[in-house]
Design a protein around this motif. Structure first.
Motif, PDB file in Angstrom:
ATOM      1  N   ILE A  45      -7.148  -6.295 -35.571  1.00  0.00           N
ATOM      2  CA  ILE A  45      -8.368  -6.537 -36.358  1.00  0.00           C
ATOM      3  C   ILE A  45      -7.982  -6.983 -37.773  1.00  0.00           C
ATOM      4  N   ARG A  46      -6.971  -6.325 -38.329  1.00  0.00           N
ATOM      5  CA  ARG A  46      -6.528  -6.676 -39.692  1.00  0.00           C
ATOM      6  C   ARG A  46      -5.991  -8.103 -39.728  1.00  0.00           C
ATOM      7  N   GLN A  47      -5.126  -8.439 -38.774  1.00  0.00           N
ATOM      8  CA  GLN A  47      -4.482  -9.757 -38.817  1.00  0.00           C
ATOM      9  C   GLN A  47      -5.453 -10.882 -38.422  1.00  0.00           C
ATOM     10  N   GLY A  49      -8.717 -10.739 -38.461  1.00  0.00           N
ATOM     11  CA  GLY A  49      -9.789 -10.787 -39.476  1.00  0.00           C
ATOM     12  C   GLY A  49      -9.319 -11.541 -40.717  1.00  0.00           C
ATOM     13  N   GLN A  50      -8.106 -11.217 -41.161  1.00  0.00           N
ATOM     14  CA  GLN A  50      -7.556 -11.903 -42.342  1.00  0.00           C
ATOM     15  C   GLN A  50      -7.412 -13.399 -42.064  1.00  0.00           C
ATOM     16  N   HIS A  51      -6.993 -13.700 -40.867  1.00  0.00           N
ATOM     17  CA  HIS A  51      -6.820 -15.100 -40.484  1.00  0.00           C
ATOM     18  C   HIS A  51      -8.182 -15.818 -40.485  1.00  0.00           C
ATOM     19  N   MET A 115     -10.475  -6.144 -46.918  1.00  0.00           N
ATOM     20  CA  MET A 115      -9.705  -7.126 -46.143  1.00  0.00           C
ATOM     21  C   MET A 115      -9.289  -8.270 -47.051  1.00  0.00           C
ATOM     22  N   LYS A 116      -8.226  -8.948 -46.624  1.00  0.00           N
ATOM     23  CA  LYS A 116      -7.673 -10.021 -47.463  1.00  0.00           C
ATOM     24  C   LYS A 116      -7.937 -11.387 -46.844  1.00  0.00           C
ATOM     25  N   TYR A 117      -7.664 -12.414 -47.624  1.00  0.00           N
ATOM     26  CA  TYR A 117      -7.564 -13.781 -47.100  1.00  0.00           C
ATOM     27  C   TYR A 117      -6.258 -14.335 -47.663  1.00  0.00           C
ATOM     28  N   SER A 118      -5.782 -15.447 -47.086  1.00  0.00           N
ATOM     29  CA  SER A 118      -4.465 -15.940 -47.469  1.00  0.00           C
ATOM     30  C   SER A 118      -4.395 -16.266 -48.962  1.00  0.00           C
ATOM     31  N   SER A 119      -3.284 -15.825 -49.563  1.00  0.00           N
ATOM     32  CA  SER A 119      -3.044 -16.021 -50.998  1.00  0.00           C
ATOM     33  C   SER A 119      -3.173 -17.494 -51.415  1.00  0.00           C
ATOM     34  N   ILE A 120      -2.848 -18.404 -50.504  1.00  0.00           N
ATOM     35  CA  ILE A 120      -2.815 -19.830 -50.861  1.00  0.00           C
ATOM     36  C   ILE A 120      -4.166 -20.313 -51.385  1.00  0.00           C
ATOM     37  N   MET A 144       3.294 -23.607 -38.410  1.00  0.00           N
ATOM     38  CA  MET A 144       4.574 -22.916 -38.183  1.00  0.00           C
ATOM     39  C   MET A 144       4.332 -21.458 -37.779  1.00  0.00           C
ATOM     40  N   ASN A 145       3.321 -20.864 -38.415  1.00  0.00           N
ATOM     41  CA  ASN A 145       2.977 -19.469 -38.131  1.00  0.00           C
ATOM     42  C   ASN A 145       2.205 -19.333 -36.814  1.00  0.00           C
ATOM     43  N   GLN A 146       1.364 -20.352 -36.517  1.00  0.00           N
ATOM     44  CA  GLN A 146       0.391 -20.163 -35.429  1.00  0.00           C
ATOM     45  C   GLN A 146       0.864 -20.657 -34.066  1.00  0.00           C
ATOM     46  N   GLU A 214      10.490  -6.372 -47.492  1.00  0.00           N
ATOM     47  CA  GLU A 214       9.269  -5.823 -48.111  1.00  0.00           C
ATOM     48  C   GLU A 214       8.098  -5.759 -47.131  1.00  0.00           C
ATOM     49  N   SER A 215       8.240  -6.405 -45.967  1.00  0.00           N
ATOM     50  CA  SER A 215       7.105  -6.487 -45.036  1.00  0.00           C
ATOM     51  C   SER A 215       6.846  -5.123 -44.396  1.00  0.00           C
ATOM     52  N   VAL A 216       5.633  -4.624 -44.556  1.00  0.00           N
ATOM     53  CA  VAL A 216       5.286  -3.285 -44.074  1.00  0.00           C
ATOM     54  C   VAL A 216       5.067  -3.286 -42.558  1.00  0.00           C
ATOM     55  N   HIS A 217       4.433  -4.368 -42.069  1.00  0.00           N
ATOM     56  CA  HIS A 217       3.926  -4.333 -40.696  1.00  0.00           C
ATOM     57  C   HIS A 217       4.811  -5.031 -39.679  1.00  0.00           C
ATOM     58  N   SER A 218       5.784  -5.842 -40.147  1.00  0.00           N
ATOM     59  CA  SER A 218       6.490  -6.739 -39.219  1.00  0.00           C
ATOM     60  C   SER A 218       7.120  -6.031 -38.018  1.00  0.00           C
ATOM     61  N   ILE A 226       2.364  -8.890 -31.579  1.00  0.00           N
ATOM     62  CA  ILE A 226       1.218  -9.396 -32.342  1.00  0.00           C
ATOM     63  C   ILE A 226       1.749 -10.472 -33.293  1.00  0.00           C
ATOM     64  N   LYS A 227       2.981 -10.243 -33.736  1.00  0.00           N
ATOM     65  CA  LYS A 227       3.732 -11.262 -34.479  1.00  0.00           C
ATOM     66  C   LYS A 227       4.931 -11.617 -33.620  1.00  0.00           C
ATOM     67  N   MET A 228       5.254 -12.897 -33.548  1.00  0.00           N
ATOM     68  CA  MET A 228       6.370 -13.297 -32.682  1.00  0.00           C
ATOM     69  C   MET A 228       7.657 -13.511 -33.481  1.00  0.00           C
ATOM     70  N   SER A 230       9.606 -12.994 -37.634  1.00  0.00           N
ATOM     71  CA  SER A 230       9.484 -12.325 -38.936  1.00  0.00           C
ATOM     72  C   SER A 230       9.065 -13.348 -39.999  1.00  0.00           C
ATOM     73  N   ASN A 231       8.612 -12.827 -41.138  1.00  0.00           N
ATOM     74  CA  ASN A 231       8.149 -13.695 -42.231  1.00  0.00           C
ATOM     75  C   ASN A 231       9.271 -14.627 -42.709  1.00  0.00           C
ATOM     76  N   ASP A 232      10.476 -14.077 -42.877  1.00  0.00           N
ATOM     77  CA  ASP A 232      11.590 -14.898 -43.387  1.00  0.00           C
ATOM     78  C   ASP A 232      12.032 -15.958 -42.372  1.00  0.00           C
TER      79      ASP A 232
HETATM   80  N1  FAQ Z   1      -1.817 -13.768 -48.246  1.00  0.00           N
HETATM   81  O1  FAQ Z   1       3.637  -6.493 -43.756  1.00  0.00           O
HETATM   82  P1  FAQ Z   1       3.239  -7.893 -44.051  1.00  0.00           P
HETATM   83  C1  FAQ Z   1      -4.710 -21.551 -42.752  1.00  0.00           C
HETATM   84  C2  FAQ Z   1      -0.419  -9.020 -46.905  1.00  0.00           C
HETATM   85  S1  FAQ Z   1      -4.729 -20.035 -42.070  1.00  0.00           S
HETATM   86  C3  FAQ Z   1      -2.525 -12.628 -48.326  1.00  0.00           C
HETATM   87  O2  FAQ Z   1       4.280  -8.927 -43.894  1.00  0.00           O
HETATM   88  P2  FAQ Z   1       1.698  -8.943 -41.815  1.00  0.00           P
HETATM   89  C4  FAQ Z   1      -5.588 -22.612 -42.133  1.00  0.00           C
HETATM   90  C5  FAQ Z   1      -0.590  -8.435 -45.510  1.00  0.00           C
HETATM   91  O3  FAQ Z   1      -1.885  -8.649 -45.012  1.00  0.00           O
HETATM   92  C6  FAQ Z   1      -3.677 -19.095 -43.131  1.00  0.00           C
HETATM   93  N2  FAQ Z   1      -2.040 -11.426 -47.903  1.00  0.00           N
HETATM   94  O4  FAQ Z   1       1.889  -8.265 -43.230  1.00  0.00           O
HETATM   95  C7  FAQ Z   1      -6.117 -23.522 -43.163  1.00  0.00           C
HETATM   96  C8  FAQ Z   1      -0.293  -6.971 -45.808  1.00  0.00           C
HETATM   97  O5  FAQ Z   1      -1.405  -6.375 -46.468  1.00  0.00           O
HETATM   98  P3  FAQ Z   1      -2.417  -5.335 -45.710  1.00  0.00           P
HETATM   99  C9  FAQ Z   1      -3.707 -17.694 -42.774  1.00  0.00           C
HETATM  100  C10 FAQ Z   1      -0.818 -11.428 -47.347  1.00  0.00           C
HETATM  101  O6  FAQ Z   1       0.249  -8.915 -41.492  1.00  0.00           O
HETATM  102  C11 FAQ Z   1      -5.338 -24.508 -43.692  1.00  0.00           C
HETATM  103  C12 FAQ Z   1       0.795  -7.052 -46.861  1.00  0.00           C
HETATM  104  O7  FAQ Z   1       0.660  -8.303 -47.479  1.00  0.00           O
HETATM  105  N3  FAQ Z   1      -2.855 -17.458 -41.648  1.00  0.00           N
HETATM  106  O8  FAQ Z   1      -4.012 -21.713 -43.668  1.00  0.00           O
HETATM  107  C13 FAQ Z   1      -0.055 -12.601 -47.196  1.00  0.00           C
HETATM  108  O9  FAQ Z   1       2.647  -8.363 -40.828  1.00  0.00           O
HETATM  109  C14 FAQ Z   1      -5.853 -25.368 -44.680  1.00  0.00           C
HETATM  110  C15 FAQ Z   1       2.187  -6.858 -46.290  1.00  0.00           C
HETATM  111  O10 FAQ Z   1       2.649  -7.978 -45.546  1.00  0.00           O
HETATM  112  C16 FAQ Z   1      -2.807 -16.267 -41.049  1.00  0.00           C
HETATM  113  O11 FAQ Z   1      -3.462 -15.317 -41.421  1.00  0.00           O
HETATM  114  C17 FAQ Z   1      -0.597 -13.803 -47.688  1.00  0.00           C
HETATM  115  N4  FAQ Z   1       0.071 -14.958 -47.648  1.00  0.00           N
HETATM  116  O12 FAQ Z   1       2.168 -10.456 -42.049  1.00  0.00           O
HETATM  117  C18 FAQ Z   1      -7.437 -23.406 -43.569  1.00  0.00           C
HETATM  118  C19 FAQ Z   1      -1.908 -16.182 -39.852  1.00  0.00           C
HETATM  119  N5  FAQ Z   1       1.113 -12.268 -46.610  1.00  0.00           N
HETATM  120  O13 FAQ Z   1      -3.093  -6.163 -44.630  1.00  0.00           O
HETATM  121  C20 FAQ Z   1      -7.963 -24.261 -44.549  1.00  0.00           C
HETATM  122  C21 FAQ Z   1      -1.922 -14.858 -39.176  1.00  0.00           C
HETATM  123  C22 FAQ Z   1       1.087 -10.941 -46.411  1.00  0.00           C
HETATM  124  O14 FAQ Z   1      -1.558  -4.235 -45.154  1.00  0.00           O
HETATM  125  C23 FAQ Z   1      -7.168 -25.260 -45.102  1.00  0.00           C
HETATM  126  N6  FAQ Z   1      -1.379 -13.795 -40.013  1.00  0.00           N
HETATM  127  N7  FAQ Z   1      -0.062 -10.435 -46.862  1.00  0.00           N
HETATM  128  O15 FAQ Z   1      -3.371  -4.903 -46.775  1.00  0.00           O
HETATM  129  C24 FAQ Z   1      -0.074 -13.437 -40.007  1.00  0.00           C
HETATM  130  O16 FAQ Z   1       0.741 -14.025 -39.311  1.00  0.00           O
HETATM  131  C25 FAQ Z   1       0.334 -12.262 -40.862  1.00  0.00           C
HETATM  132  O17 FAQ Z   1      -0.808 -11.514 -41.181  1.00  0.00           O
HETATM  133  C26 FAQ Z   1       1.106 -12.638 -42.162  1.00  0.00           C
HETATM  134  C27 FAQ Z   1       1.463 -11.338 -42.897  1.00  0.00           C
HETATM  135  C28 FAQ Z   1       2.377 -13.403 -41.835  1.00  0.00           C
HETATM  136  C29 FAQ Z   1       0.235 -13.485 -43.095  1.00  0.00           C
END
Ligand code: FAQ
Length: 323
Positions: A45-47, A49-51, A115-120, A144-146, A214-218, A226-228, A230-232
């Motif tokens: 739900i976290r991942q 939802g954030q996505h 809940m978060k959204y991508s930092s970008i 690359m991620n998806q 530093e990754s908490v959930h990897s 759920i993740k295939m 690592s971040n690095d």
């Molecule tokens: N931004 O332990 P990890 C797109 C948080 S879609 C914000 O490594 P995890 C399409 C993370 O939630 C882009 N927060 O976490 C498009 C956790 O905090 P929490 C989105 C971030 O989940 C293109 C904490 O840091 N894609 O771009 C970020 O194992 C153009 C610790 O981190 C996805 O969401 C960040 N960058 O790995 C649309 C892909 N990174 O939740 C429009 C699916 C980390 O404990 C225009 N998501 N955090 O409070 C994932 O693969 C993973 O969730 C990661 C993070 C890799 C993002």
């Protein structure tokens, strides 16, 4: 509802958890009706939802340029891309809903900071070249991620990713095409393209999340598939793929330490400024406040419509029951 559902899971999960892990290890897909550990459900739900939130919030920096695209053709392409992002958000909210959380609950969690959204998407898009950089780098990082997530263990998420990835490939190509035009254009256009690359390079590297250390959930997310990767690992793959593309464009990646490492068979590169990344996550990015305010306004403005739809559905249910 989400909180109730999580509480109602059985307490002693060990035998079930073991059988569950065996299914994951055997490469089976987990479906909504299957038993799953609380943590697996919550992580998804976290991942997801954030996505989903990222896709929706991600429309804002690009939507900023629809009315200012340089040609009718560019405008039509950008419009189609931004509409695709809305579609991606919908597939993903639907995938998350199969886990027992409603889209309304997820939206409320985004708006109140749970809940978060991508930092970008907390960074601004200042020029037309930024549309090129977003498509090329941001969609490039997203792919690359998806692409690996098409094999993720949760069925509805994996299936949503198949379609999302097809569309993201078109997005990446259209971004690269804009960059080509600008980089091979006039001196002023090339300067704009370089400036966009300079501003989007490190924020794009941050999209993969903090370093593995530093990754908490990897670790748990990878064990659950759920993740295939690592971040690095993904960040390195992105750098290796993107640097030759920048060279082809005749642009310079803004990293003086970027160098091909023959022994590793990869580029060595500088890490992003992680203090900036964590600051953006706390809501202190250049556009963070604006993004959430815009989403909140859209949510509040749409309340009457959601109420009307619920009332209509209720009326229909009563009518069907009476027949
Ligand atoms: N931004 O332990 P990890 C797109 C948080 S879609 C914000 O490594 P995890 C399409 C993370 O939630 C882009 N927060 O976490 C498009 C956790 O905090 P929490 C989105 C971030 O989940 C293109 C904490 O840091 N894609 O771009 C970020 O194992 C153009 C610790 O981190 C996805 O969401 C960040 N960058 O790995 C649309 C892909 N990174 O939740 C429009 C699916 C980390 O404990 C225009 N998501 N955090 O409070 C994932 O693969 C993973 O969730 C990661 C993070 C890799 C993002």
């Amino acid at each position: 509802m989400y909180a109730q559902m999580v509480k109602s899971e059985p307490h002693d999960q060990s035998a079930e958890a073991e059988a569950f892990q065996a299914r994951i290890d055997a490469g089976e897909k987990i479906e909504p009706q299957d038993w799953m550990p609380d943590g697996y459900r919550k992580t998804l739900i976290r991942q997801i939802g954030q996505h989903a939130h990222s896709e929706i919030v991600g429309q804002l920096p690009e939507g900023n340029w629809i009315t200012r695209a340089p040609t009718l053709e560019r405008k039509a392409i950008l419009l189609a891309k931004v509409q695709d992002e809305a579609g991606h958000g919908l597939y993903l909210y639907c995938a998350a809903e199969t886990l027992g959380v409603s889209r309304d609950e997820m939206t409320e969690m985004l708006l109140d900071g749970r809940m978060k959204y991508s930092s970008i998407f907390s960074y601004p898009t200042l020029t037309w070249a930024d549309m090129g950089a977003v498509g090329w780098l941001v969609d490039g990082a997203a792919i690359m991620n998806q692409v690996p997530l098409q094999r993720t263990s949760y069925g509805p998420y994996a299936r949503a990713m198949v379609r999302v990835c097809k569309e993201e490939s078109f997005h990446q190509r259209q971004g690269f095409d804009i960059m080509m035009k600008m980089a091979k254009g006039t001196q002023a256009q090339k300067k704009m393209a370089q400036d966009a690359l300079n501003r989007f390079w490190y924020p794009s590297l941050m999209m993969f999340g903090p370093s593995d250390a530093e990754s908490v959930h990897s670790a748990q997310s990878m064990a659950w598939k759920i993740k295939m990767n690592s971040n690095d690992e993904l960040r390195q793959k992105f750098v290796d793929q993107t640097v030759p593309q920048a060279e082809y464009l005749g642009l310079t990646v803004p990293d003086p330490d970027l160098k091909w490492n023959e022994d590793r068979g990869h580029y060595d590169f500088s890490e992003p400024d992680w203090s900036e990344f964590f600051d953006v996550l706390k809501g202190n990015g250049p556009c963070s406040v604006d993004r959430i305010e815009t989403r909140k306004k859209a949510w509040d403005d749409g309340a009457w419509f959601r109420d009307a739809m619920v009332a209509h559905a209720e009326k229909h249910k009563t009518k069907v029951a009476a027949e």
